[in-house]
Design a protein around this motif. Sequence first.
Motif, PDB file in Angstrom:
ATOM      1  N   LEU A  79      27.815  41.292  30.320  1.00 48.14           N
ATOM      2  CA  LEU A  79      29.038  41.573  29.911  1.00 48.14           C
ATOM      3  C   LEU A  79      29.650  40.745  28.847  1.00 48.14           C
ATOM      4  O   LEU A  79      29.065  39.530  28.883  1.00 48.14           O
ATOM      5  CB  LEU A  79      30.033  41.482  30.979  1.00 48.14           C
ATOM      6  CG  LEU A  79      29.744  42.408  32.390  1.00 48.14           C
ATOM      7  CD1 LEU A  79      30.664  42.208  33.493  1.00 48.14           C
ATOM      8  CD2 LEU A  79      29.403  43.715  31.983  1.00 48.14           C
ATOM      9  N   SER A  80      30.451  41.026  27.911  1.00 42.39           N
ATOM     10  CA  SER A  80      31.158  40.152  26.715  1.00 42.39           C
ATOM     11  C   SER A  80      31.512  38.996  27.381  1.00 42.39           C
ATOM     12  O   SER A  80      31.694  37.988  26.683  1.00 42.39           O
ATOM     13  CB  SER A  80      31.715  40.928  25.770  1.00 42.39           C
ATOM     14  OG  SER A  80      32.750  41.450  26.275  1.00 42.39           O
ATOM     15  N   ILE A  81      32.354  39.293  28.536  1.00 39.11           N
ATOM     16  CA  ILE A  81      33.405  38.168  29.213  1.00 39.11           C
ATOM     17  C   ILE A  81      33.185  38.200  30.520  1.00 39.11           C
ATOM     18  O   ILE A  81      32.961  39.316  31.148  1.00 39.11           O
ATOM     19  CB  ILE A  81      34.876  38.244  28.672  1.00 39.11           C
ATOM     20  CG1 ILE A  81      35.216  39.790  28.817  1.00 39.11           C
ATOM     21  CG2 ILE A  81      34.881  37.832  27.600  1.00 39.11           C
ATOM     22  CD1 ILE A  81      36.670  39.883  28.765  1.00 39.11           C
ATOM     23  N   PRO A  82      33.274  37.331  31.314  1.00 38.77           N
ATOM     24  CA  PRO A  82      33.157  37.363  32.739  1.00 38.77           C
ATOM     25  C   PRO A  82      34.564  37.687  33.371  1.00 38.77           C
ATOM     26  O   PRO A  82      35.133  37.200  34.373  1.00 38.77           O
ATOM     27  CB  PRO A  82      33.051  35.730  33.243  1.00 38.77           C
ATOM     28  CG  PRO A  82      33.766  34.887  32.067  1.00 38.77           C
ATOM     29  CD  PRO A  82      33.659  35.696  30.890  1.00 38.77           C
ATOM     30  N   VAL A  83      35.068  38.896  32.839  1.00 38.38           N
ATOM     31  CA  VAL A  83      36.373  39.315  33.192  1.00 38.38           C
ATOM     32  C   VAL A  83      36.189  40.966  33.295  1.00 38.38           C
ATOM     33  O   VAL A  83      35.755  41.724  32.464  1.00 38.38           O
ATOM     34  CB  VAL A  83      37.398  38.969  31.912  1.00 38.38           C
ATOM     35  CG1 VAL A  83      38.801  39.587  32.477  1.00 38.38           C
ATOM     36  CG2 VAL A  83      37.511  37.705  31.818  1.00 38.38           C
ATOM     37  N   MET A  84      36.688  41.507  34.462  1.00 37.59           N
ATOM     38  CA  MET A  84      36.637  42.902  34.766  1.00 37.59           C
ATOM     39  C   MET A  84      38.119  43.351  35.088  1.00 37.59           C
ATOM     40  O   MET A  84      39.083  42.759  35.710  1.00 37.59           O
ATOM     41  CB  MET A  84      35.540  43.256  35.607  1.00 37.59           C
ATOM     42  CG  MET A  84      34.063  42.798  35.138  1.00 37.59           C
ATOM     43  SD  MET A  84      32.995  42.955  36.391  1.00 37.59           S
ATOM     44  CE  MET A  84      33.193  41.353  37.460  1.00 37.59           C
ATOM     45  N   ALA A  85      38.369  44.799  34.862  1.00 39.79           N
ATOM     46  CA  ALA A  85      39.571  45.497  35.452  1.00 39.79           C
ATOM     47  C   ALA A  85      39.681  45.565  36.894  1.00 39.79           C
ATOM     48  O   ALA A  85      38.743  46.230  37.478  1.00 39.79           O
ATOM     49  CB  ALA A  85      39.615  46.633  34.704  1.00 39.79           C
ATOM     50  N   ALA A  86      40.589  45.064  37.552  1.00 38.96           N
ATOM     51  CA  ALA A  86      40.807  45.375  39.260  1.00 38.96           C
ATOM     52  C   ALA A  86      40.807  46.609  39.449  1.00 38.96           C
ATOM     53  O   ALA A  86      41.441  47.267  38.784  1.00 38.96           O
ATOM     54  CB  ALA A  86      42.002  44.270  39.610  1.00 38.96           C
ATOM     55  N   PRO A  87      40.318  46.993  40.668  1.00 35.80           N
ATOM     56  CA  PRO A  87      40.381  48.343  41.216  1.00 35.80           C
ATOM     57  C   PRO A  87      42.177  48.533  41.547  1.00 35.80           C
ATOM     58  O   PRO A  87      42.477  47.914  42.328  1.00 35.80           O
ATOM     59  CB  PRO A  87      39.637  48.271  42.297  1.00 35.80           C
ATOM     60  CG  PRO A  87      39.553  47.229  42.741  1.00 35.80           C
ATOM     61  CD  PRO A  87      39.522  46.135  41.660  1.00 35.80           C
ATOM     62  N   ILE A  88      42.569  49.680  40.981  1.00 33.38           N
ATOM     63  CA  ILE A  88      44.240  49.684  41.067  1.00 33.38           C
ATOM     64  C   ILE A  88      44.289  51.159  41.389  1.00 33.38           C
ATOM     65  O   ILE A  88      43.909  52.045  40.323  1.00 33.38           O
ATOM     66  CB  ILE A  88      44.817  49.190  40.033  1.00 33.38           C
ATOM     67  CG1 ILE A  88      44.899  47.449  39.915  1.00 33.38           C
ATOM     68  CG2 ILE A  88      46.558  49.599  40.216  1.00 33.38           C
ATOM     69  CD1 ILE A  88      45.749  46.913  38.955  1.00 33.38           C
ATOM     70  N   THR A  89      45.121  51.662  42.233  1.00 31.97           N
ATOM     71  CA  THR A  89      45.395  53.041  42.272  1.00 31.97           C
ATOM     72  C   THR A  89      46.855  53.469  42.732  1.00 31.97           C
ATOM     73  O   THR A  89      47.639  52.364  42.696  1.00 31.97           O
ATOM     74  CB  THR A  89      44.576  53.961  43.671  1.00 31.97           C
ATOM     75  OG1 THR A  89      45.085  52.965  44.704  1.00 31.97           O
ATOM     76  CG2 THR A  89      43.105  53.901  43.291  1.00 31.97           C
ATOM     77  N   GLY A  90      47.316  54.676  42.431  1.00 31.47           N
ATOM     78  CA  GLY A  90      48.647  55.014  42.996  1.00 31.47           C
ATOM     79  C   GLY A  90      49.694  54.970  41.686  1.00 31.47           C
ATOM     80  O   GLY A  90      50.487  54.493  41.616  1.00 31.47           O
ATOM     81  N   SER A  91      49.026  55.722  40.645  1.00 29.18           N
ATOM     82  CA  SER A  91      49.789  55.716  39.355  1.00 29.18           C
ATOM     83  C   SER A  91      51.052  56.537  39.751  1.00 29.18           C
ATOM     84  O   SER A  91      52.205  55.873  38.898  1.00 29.18           O
ATOM     85  CB  SER A  91      49.066  57.026  38.471  1.00 29.18           C
ATOM     86  OG  SER A  91      49.810  57.082  37.338  1.00 29.18           O
ATOM     87  N   THR A  92      51.272  57.492  40.794  1.00 25.84           N
ATOM     88  CA  THR A  92      52.649  58.140  40.802  1.00 25.84           C
ATOM     89  C   THR A  92      53.626  56.745  41.840  1.00 25.84           C
ATOM     90  O   THR A  92      54.728  56.953  41.422  1.00 25.84           O
ATOM     91  CB  THR A  92      52.155  59.357  41.675  1.00 25.84           C
ATOM     92  OG1 THR A  92      51.425  59.231  42.856  1.00 25.84           O
ATOM     93  CG2 THR A  92      51.738  60.400  40.915  1.00 25.84           C
ATOM     94  N   TYR A  93      53.055  56.663  42.836  1.00 23.90           N
ATOM     95  CA  TYR A  93      53.911  55.884  43.709  1.00 23.90           C
ATOM     96  C   TYR A  93      53.955  54.140  43.400  1.00 23.90           C
ATOM     97  O   TYR A  93      54.898  53.693  44.102  1.00 23.90           O
ATOM     98  CB  TYR A  93      53.864  55.967  45.110  1.00 23.90           C
ATOM     99  CG  TYR A  93      52.451  55.900  45.663  1.00 23.90           C
ATOM    100  CD1 TYR A  93      51.907  54.584  45.940  1.00 23.90           C
ATOM    101  CD2 TYR A  93      51.553  56.719  46.327  1.00 23.90           C
ATOM    102  CE1 TYR A  93      50.844  54.422  46.555  1.00 23.90           C
ATOM    103  CE2 TYR A  93      50.509  56.744  46.507  1.00 23.90           C
ATOM    104  CZ  TYR A  93      49.821  55.433  46.827  1.00 23.90           C
ATOM    105  OH  TYR A  93      48.490  55.033  47.377  1.00 23.90           O
TER     106      TYR A  93
END
Length: 338
Positions: A79-93
Amino acid sequence: MNWQEVKKVAKEKLKPYCRVCPVCNGVVCAGEVPGMGGVGTGSSFKANIEALNRYKLNLSTIHEVRQPDTTFKLFNETLSIPVMAAPITGSTYNMGGAITEEVYCEEVISGSLMAGTIGWTGDGADPLMYGSGIEAIKKNNGKGIPIIKPRAQDEIIRRIKLAEEAGAIAVGVDIDGAGLITMALKGQPVSPKSPKELEELVKSTSLPFILKGIMTLREAKIAYEIGAKAIVVSNHGGRILDHTPGVAEVLPEIADSLKGKLTIIADGGVRSGVDVLKMLALGAEAVLIGRPVVVAVFGNGREGLKLYFNNIKNELSQTMLLTGVSSVMNVPRDILRG
């Protein structure tokens, strides 16, 4: 679009679920769960920010470092950086629904890859949530990591098989999801797991298994003993239990005991490249970022996320240069004061 423009668009789309505050610190949104805040008083969300802020950096400019190396290797992926997008759900609520779950997952996975890193996807009360993440990962040649709620064993194993079929890099369970209010409200049973149950999950797959939601040395050791390849030190963004310590507060003890035995990832309050380097100095090998990723995607989709991660990379590189750190793979704790 620059970052300020991205935030302006996101603020309109996320009303009233997220105010896109100048500093994302959990003060204004305290108690807003469902929503983007921290549970109860919001103390645990705020503690993540406060714990990182207590540490200061020792400025150092007499050294040989000229081009800091920000690359990081996770499960054979560079990876280019030791940073990743966290798992997030619930776009509606949780986020207001201006972007659908499917689109959100696609933009997170694609935007992360555009920035040279990896997106994680989550699980939730609606089957569409986990499925949307799996489809986004499948569309991108398996370049993503799905995380599953601590459901019944057979339900977790069924979802692990879907991750395998999608060619995912790894799979995991956010064990701290056992306390999620949103899952309870939707009639989805989640619960704590015994070491024996977790070991069964690890053995059910050939994929590297990640246990997310570790906040004590005791449970970090259990994760290692049952065969997890990585842990995420996390209090679920302060959305599970009120009055927990911040991640940066508990991380050093865990890292001092287990670094080198399994991959240690930190998730809690990281907002900048400076914060990333602090977490690495405290013993993490990589970090996850949650709420700012939501802002980036709602503000300008995958391009917004690419911009955000590129900003993080530039900040991280500059901070390494000014603290004498040559590589993210070797960040000494003595760059910190506090």
